[in-house]
Design a protein around this motif. Structure first.
Motif, PDB file in Angstrom:
ATOM      1  N   HIS A  19       7.096  67.819  14.256  1.00 17.84           N
ATOM      2  CA  HIS A  19       7.870  66.979  13.223  1.00 17.84           C
ATOM      3  C   HIS A  19       9.140  67.494  13.235  1.00 17.84           C
ATOM      4  O   HIS A  19       9.265  68.725  13.513  1.00 17.84           O
ATOM      5  CB  HIS A  19       7.324  66.736  11.795  1.00 17.84           C
ATOM      6  CG  HIS A  19       7.199  67.959  10.980  1.00 17.84           C
ATOM      7  ND1 HIS A  19       5.731  68.774  11.079  1.00 17.84           N
ATOM      8  CD2 HIS A  19       7.796  68.697  10.416  1.00 17.84           C
ATOM      9  CE1 HIS A  19       5.933  69.826  10.110  1.00 17.84           C
ATOM     10  NE2 HIS A  19       7.045  69.774   9.910  1.00 17.84           N
ATOM     11  N   GLN A  98       6.340  60.810  17.539  1.00 15.54           N
ATOM     12  CA  GLN A  98       6.667  59.508  17.616  1.00 15.54           C
ATOM     13  C   GLN A  98       8.009  59.320  18.572  1.00 15.54           C
ATOM     14  O   GLN A  98       8.561  58.007  18.644  1.00 15.54           O
ATOM     15  CB  GLN A  98       7.054  59.198  16.138  1.00 15.54           C
ATOM     16  CG  GLN A  98       5.667  59.058  15.337  1.00 15.54           C
ATOM     17  CD  GLN A  98       5.167  60.300  15.088  1.00 15.54           C
ATOM     18  OE1 GLN A  98       5.753  61.307  14.552  1.00 15.54           O
ATOM     19  NE2 GLN A  98       3.791  60.539  15.276  1.00 15.54           N
ATOM     20  N   GLU A 100      11.099  60.426  17.792  1.00 22.45           N
ATOM     21  CA  GLU A 100      12.268  60.702  17.104  1.00 22.45           C
ATOM     22  C   GLU A 100      12.897  62.107  17.451  1.00 22.45           C
ATOM     23  O   GLU A 100      12.047  63.083  17.589  1.00 22.45           O
ATOM     24  CB  GLU A 100      12.136  60.752  15.670  1.00 22.45           C
ATOM     25  CG  GLU A 100      11.773  59.125  15.147  1.00 22.45           C
ATOM     26  CD  GLU A 100      12.818  58.271  15.808  1.00 22.45           C
ATOM     27  OE1 GLU A 100      13.895  58.782  15.731  1.00 22.45           O
ATOM     28  OE2 GLU A 100      12.543  56.961  15.918  1.00 22.45           O
ATOM     29  N   ASN A 101      14.077  62.497  17.121  1.00 20.00           N
ATOM     30  CA  ASN A 101      14.804  63.681  17.575  1.00 20.00           C
ATOM     31  C   ASN A 101      15.612  64.266  16.740  1.00 20.00           C
ATOM     32  O   ASN A 101      16.157  63.378  15.689  1.00 20.00           O
ATOM     33  CB  ASN A 101      15.273  63.658  19.122  1.00 20.00           C
ATOM     34  CG  ASN A 101      16.461  62.503  19.177  1.00 20.00           C
ATOM     35  OD1 ASN A 101      17.403  62.523  18.454  1.00 20.00           O
ATOM     36  ND2 ASN A 101      16.286  61.834  20.139  1.00 20.00           N
ATOM     37  N   GLY A 207      18.547  49.942  17.968  1.00 20.98           N
ATOM     38  CA  GLY A 207      17.168  50.444  18.267  1.00 20.98           C
ATOM     39  C   GLY A 207      16.243  49.678  18.578  1.00 20.98           C
ATOM     40  O   GLY A 207      16.438  48.800  19.382  1.00 20.98           O
ATOM     41  N   ASP A 231      10.052  59.367  23.511  1.00 25.04           N
ATOM     42  CA  ASP A 231      11.481  60.188  23.327  1.00 25.04           C
ATOM     43  C   ASP A 231      12.443  59.253  23.335  1.00 25.04           C
ATOM     44  O   ASP A 231      12.817  58.564  24.588  1.00 25.04           O
ATOM     45  CB  ASP A 231      11.359  61.060  24.496  1.00 25.04           C
ATOM     46  CG  ASP A 231      12.486  62.370  24.485  1.00 25.04           C
ATOM     47  OD1 ASP A 231      13.374  62.203  23.575  1.00 25.04           O
ATOM     48  OD2 ASP A 231      12.828  62.980  25.415  1.00 25.04           O
ATOM     49  N   THR A 232      13.417  59.271  22.432  1.00 30.01           N
ATOM     50  CA  THR A 232      14.426  58.487  22.234  1.00 30.01           C
ATOM     51  C   THR A 232      15.763  59.100  22.827  1.00 30.01           C
ATOM     52  O   THR A 232      16.908  58.411  22.997  1.00 30.01           O
ATOM     53  CB  THR A 232      14.620  57.913  20.978  1.00 30.01           C
ATOM     54  OG1 THR A 232      14.895  59.000  20.117  1.00 30.01           O
ATOM     55  CG2 THR A 232      13.506  56.942  20.382  1.00 30.01           C
ATOM     56  N   THR A 233      15.819  60.360  23.332  1.00 31.94           N
ATOM     57  CA  THR A 233      16.895  61.007  23.786  1.00 31.94           C
ATOM     58  C   THR A 233      17.399  60.471  24.709  1.00 31.94           C
ATOM     59  O   THR A 233      16.526  60.059  25.750  1.00 31.94           O
ATOM     60  CB  THR A 233      16.571  62.439  23.935  1.00 31.94           C
ATOM     61  OG1 THR A 233      15.714  62.966  22.930  1.00 31.94           O
ATOM     62  CG2 THR A 233      17.819  63.060  24.138  1.00 31.94           C
TER      63      THR A 233
END
Length: 288
Positions: A19, A98, A100-101, A207, A231-233
């Protein structure tokens, strides 16, 4: 036509974590990878993979020669990337299961791009080309003023957000892209909602809820494509690069956004940054 990108170049160190850590918390990572990154490099690669002719304007240290070579391999013109006597920028990226980063950025050479490098690039640009800038480099206002004077179309990705820097370039912009949080921050600073800004086209990315385009005919909403993100990066940079590539090929804005939405959706199903941005054939084949 061509896209000239005054953009950042980073070495991205990506750590998989259970996390995103809280203040004072120590975590062990479950994996580590190194990628080419930086908002500028990501946008350049995305636009090049979307079939645009892309010239990157930036700087690296001696330790960043690999990054310049990688950009060249991905189809980006690297002749206007200076090698200077400072460290190449680095990003420490933590990604949870999930997708998020959290990101820690060391600006390095991105903050010291020589003005002579920008001037040399602009001397080659032609009227009607696109100039792209974002908040990870120096020379943004200088570039925006120069681009406008030369008859270029000036685009700005307002991240990482800084209200003063955004306001400094607003008078010179043809296209502004920012996320919902940044749009609210800009409205708080200026009193202007996206539809009131003195910019021809404004896109607010939402998003998983898609994106809103504010153009001559008002607001148009574009829904997101539902996927399971890992991975949203780099997804926002991929979206931006694809929109600009579409516009550079004279696509209507709505068509460019729809193509970019596919690219962004495909991107979040992959781990990494510039090295895993999908090419045009993959995007066109995605969810037909």
């Amino acid at each position: 036509m061509a896209i000239w990108n005054l953009g950042s170049i980073n070495a991205d160190f990506v750590y998989a974590v259970p996390h995103v850590p809280a203040p004072g918390e120590t975590l062990s990572s479950t994996g580590r990878q190194v990628f080419l990154g930086g908002k500028g490099a990501n946008m350049s690669v995305a636009a090049a993979r979307a079939a645009a002719r892309v010239h990157h304007i930036g700087a690296v240290g001696e330790d960043g020669r690999w990054a310049t070579q990688r950009l060249l391999e991905y189809g980006v013109d690297t002749r206007n990337i200076a090698e200077i006597d400072t460290d190449t920028a680095q990003a420490i990226i933590m990604v949870d299961p999930q997708g998020e980063n959290a990101i820690l950025l060391h600006p390095g050479a991105n903050a010291e791009i020589p003005q002579v490098t920008l001037q040399a690039a602009m001397a080659e640009a032609e009227t009607g080309d696109w100039l792209v800038i974002q908040n990870e480099t120096n020379l943004q206002r200088t570039a925006a003023q120069m681009g406008k004077k030369l008859g270029l179309q000036v685009a700005y990705a307002a991240a990482p957000f800084d209200a003063e820097r955004v306001q400094a370039v607003l008078p010179h912009l043809d296209f502004l892209i920012l996320n919902a949080v940044e749009a609210q921050q800009l409205q708080d600073a200026t009193g202007q909602a996206p539809q009131d800004l003195p910019v021809r086209d404004v896109i607010v990315t939402l998003g998983g809820d898609g994106a809103d385009w504010y153009g001559a005919e008002g607001k148009t909403h574009f829904p997101a494509i539902k996927v399971d993100p890992v991975d949203t990066t780099g997804a926002g940079d991929t979206f931006t690069g694809y929109v600009l590539a579409g516009l550079d090929r004279d696509m209507p804005m709505a068509q460019a956004i729809k193509l970019a939405t596919k690219a962004g959706a495909l991107m979040v199903t992959r781990h990494g940054t510039a090295d895993v941005i999908p090419d045009l054939s993959e995007v066109q084949a995605f969810i037909q």
